[in-house]
Design an enzyme around this catalytic site. Structure first.
Site, PDB file in Angstrom:
ATOM      1  N   PRO A  73       0.810  -1.220   0.000  1.00 18.40           N
ATOM      2  CA  PRO A  73       0.000   0.000   0.000  1.00 18.40           C
ATOM      3  C   PRO A  73       0.844   1.271   0.000  1.00 18.40           C
ATOM      4  CG  PRO A  73      -0.724  -1.536   1.696  1.00 18.40           C
ATOM      5  CD  PRO A  73       0.586  -2.042   1.190  1.00 18.40           C
ATOM      6  N   CYS A  74       0.305   2.336  -0.578  1.00 21.70           N
ATOM      7  CA  CYS A  74       0.949   3.645  -0.510  1.00 21.70           C
ATOM      8  C   CYS A  74       0.548   4.291   0.810  1.00 21.70           C
ATOM      9  CB  CYS A  74       0.514   4.519  -1.684  1.00 21.70           C
ATOM     10  SG  CYS A  74       1.308   6.144  -1.680  1.00 21.70           S
ATOM     11  N   GLN A  75       1.531   4.547   1.652  1.00 20.17           N
ATOM     12  CA  GLN A  75       1.267   5.096   2.975  1.00 20.17           C
ATOM     13  C   GLN A  75       2.251   6.221   3.271  1.00 20.17           C
ATOM     14  OE1 GLN A  75       1.793   1.106   4.604  1.00 20.17           O
ATOM     15  NE2 GLN A  75      -0.247   1.189   5.480  1.00 20.17           N
ATOM     16  N   TYR A  78       5.530   7.182   4.635  1.00 21.13           N
ATOM     17  CA  TYR A  78       6.735   6.406   4.908  1.00 21.13           C
ATOM     18  C   TYR A  78       7.721   7.117   5.820  1.00 21.13           C
ATOM     19  CZ  TYR A  78       4.896   3.511   1.220  1.00 21.13           C
ATOM     20  OH  TYR A  78       4.081   2.706   0.471  1.00 21.13           O
ATOM     21  N   ASN A 120       3.271  -0.181  -6.852  1.00 24.11           N
ATOM     22  CA  ASN A 120       2.614   0.810  -6.019  1.00 24.11           C
ATOM     23  C   ASN A 120       1.921   1.820  -6.928  1.00 24.11           C
ATOM     24  OD1 ASN A 120       2.173   2.893  -3.832  1.00 24.11           O
ATOM     25  ND2 ASN A 120       3.465   1.467  -2.689  1.00 24.11           N
TER      26      ASN A 120
END
Length: 405
Positions: free
Chosen positions: A86-88, A90, A129
């Site tokens: 998932p794109c979170q 970072y 992603n």
């Protein structure tokens, strides 16, 4: 070199299916798929129905559990680590509690990939992603991807990346995703690429350029990223472009124009004899028309500032002669992003069927027809990747593996 795969955040098995279609001897040794908060693990169960479960080095089954609880040393060895994570956010927490100096924020799944890399040292990795990964967060553009690159550089990997629009390479969906190919510097491929210019790697010499040929490439920009992950998280920002290469902390990036191939149009994936439940009723048509249309809506912020929210019209219905738009996990629900098509036989407006959603992603028909409800079939496809893109990369990786010891 053996052709073995570990698949993290596996979904319903898009990476595995993409490599299986090569029929070149790839074997998946372990996978992990867990949906937080879900009472029934539909995606995991679908994966197991197709491929069976995988036990770890302790002869235990943990594939349907939170990956953060998994002992990474117990994951079977593998040549290739893959995952659509998932794109979170970072950014990293400022703690020194781990032996590696930092701990990622709780729940951020990149750190599970990093920990797997540290434990298993796979020669090659392919990750997927969203395209906005390269520009996030808005207040420090490029930081999130920079953290990922810094982690990989610290562990002795070089990286190629590309933002790929699947429709440009023959798929049925205009889906833009970032693909990341990382390889250990001590592999034969890593040593070979270290002697080739970044310009050539991005243009035509690297795996990404061979899997996804380009028409032309813009000017390369460069920067250097340090090995202090906390410092990168706090201070790094850079304008990453749609293609790039990183070796030993030096980053090269350029905007590229994709080479166009004949796409599959939406009309070519539509089914016939569609069940009545997929058709839009007269009662709901006004709502659909409103959602798809242009609008200007007066709004007010919490502090009283007034502004106008506006958006343009969206095709209604979606045209047959173009690939589909990006499918989201909300596909089939009453919202602006859901595809609406004119039925091939009746001309009436309707939603896509679950099979048509599978076709948009390049899966086999009825792939998710494993007992899960329709809403979850759409959800799983909205979360999935475009399978033929994996096969394209796998075809090039086969040639790379053939030269390894």
């Amino acid at each position: 070199m053996q052709k073995t795969i570990c698949e993290l955040f596996a979904g319903v098995g898009g990476f595995r299916l993409g490599f299986d279609r090569l029929e070149s001897g790839w074997e998946t040794t372990w996978f992990s798929q867990w949906e937080p908060g879900a009472r029934t693990q539909w995606a995991h169960d679908c994966y197991v129905q197709h491929f069976g479960d995988s036990f770890d080095l302790n002869n235990e089954f943990h594939t349907g559990e939170d990956i953060s609880t998994m002992d990474k040393q117990a994951i079977p060895d593998h040549t290739l680590l893959v995952g659509g994570f998932p794109c979170q956010d970072y950014s990293v927490a400022h703690t020194l509690s781990s032996s590696h100096g930092i701990e990622g924020k709780k729940g951020v799944l990149w750190w599970q990939i990093r920990d797997t890399i540290i434990a298993k040292k796979p020669p090659f990795c392919i990750f997927e992603n969203v395209d906005r990964l390269l520009k996030s967060p808005a207040k420090q553009r490029g930081r999130d991807f920079g953290v990922i690159l810094a982690c990989l550089a610290k562990e002795g990997y070089s990286v190629e990346w590309r933002v790929v629009n699947a429709a440009q390479y023959g798929a049925a969906q205009r889906r833009r995703r970032t693909f990341i190919f990382a390889y250990r510097n001590d592999t034969i491929y890593g040593q070979k690429m270290a002697d080739i210019s970044a310009d050539m790697i991005i243009k035509n010499g690297g795996l990404m350029a061979k899997a996804f040929p380009i028409q032309n490439m813009g000017r390369i920009t460069e920067t250097v990223i340090g090995g202090d992950i906390v410092d990168v998280s706090d201070n790094f920002a850079f304008a990453f472009e749609t293609a790039g290469y990183m070796c030993k902390g030096r980053i090269y990036t350029a905007k590229v124009t994709e080479q166009e191939e004949e796409p599959i149009t939406l009309g070519k994936i539509l089914q016939k004899n569609v069940d009545d439940k997929f058709y839009i009723t007269n009662e709901k048509m006004p709502k659909w028309t409103y959602l798809k249309g242009a609008k200007k809506i007066p709004r007010k912020t919490a502090d009283g500032h007034e502004y106008t929210f506006s958006e343009g019209p969206i095709a209604f219905p979606d045209p047959w002669d173009r690939p589909g738009r990006t499918m989201l996990t909300s596909e089939s629900t009453l919202n602006r992003s859901t595809h609406v098509v004119s039925d091939l036989e009746t001309g009436r407006l309707r939603l896509l069927t679950p099979v048509e959603a599978e076709r948009l992603q390049g899966f086999d028909d009825e792939w998710t027809n494993t007992g899960m409800p329709d809403r979850m079939r759409y959800f799983c496809m909205g979360n999935a990747l475009v399978v033929p893109m994996i096969t394209r990369m796998g075809r090039v990786l086969d040639m790379i593996i053939a030269e390894e010891k």
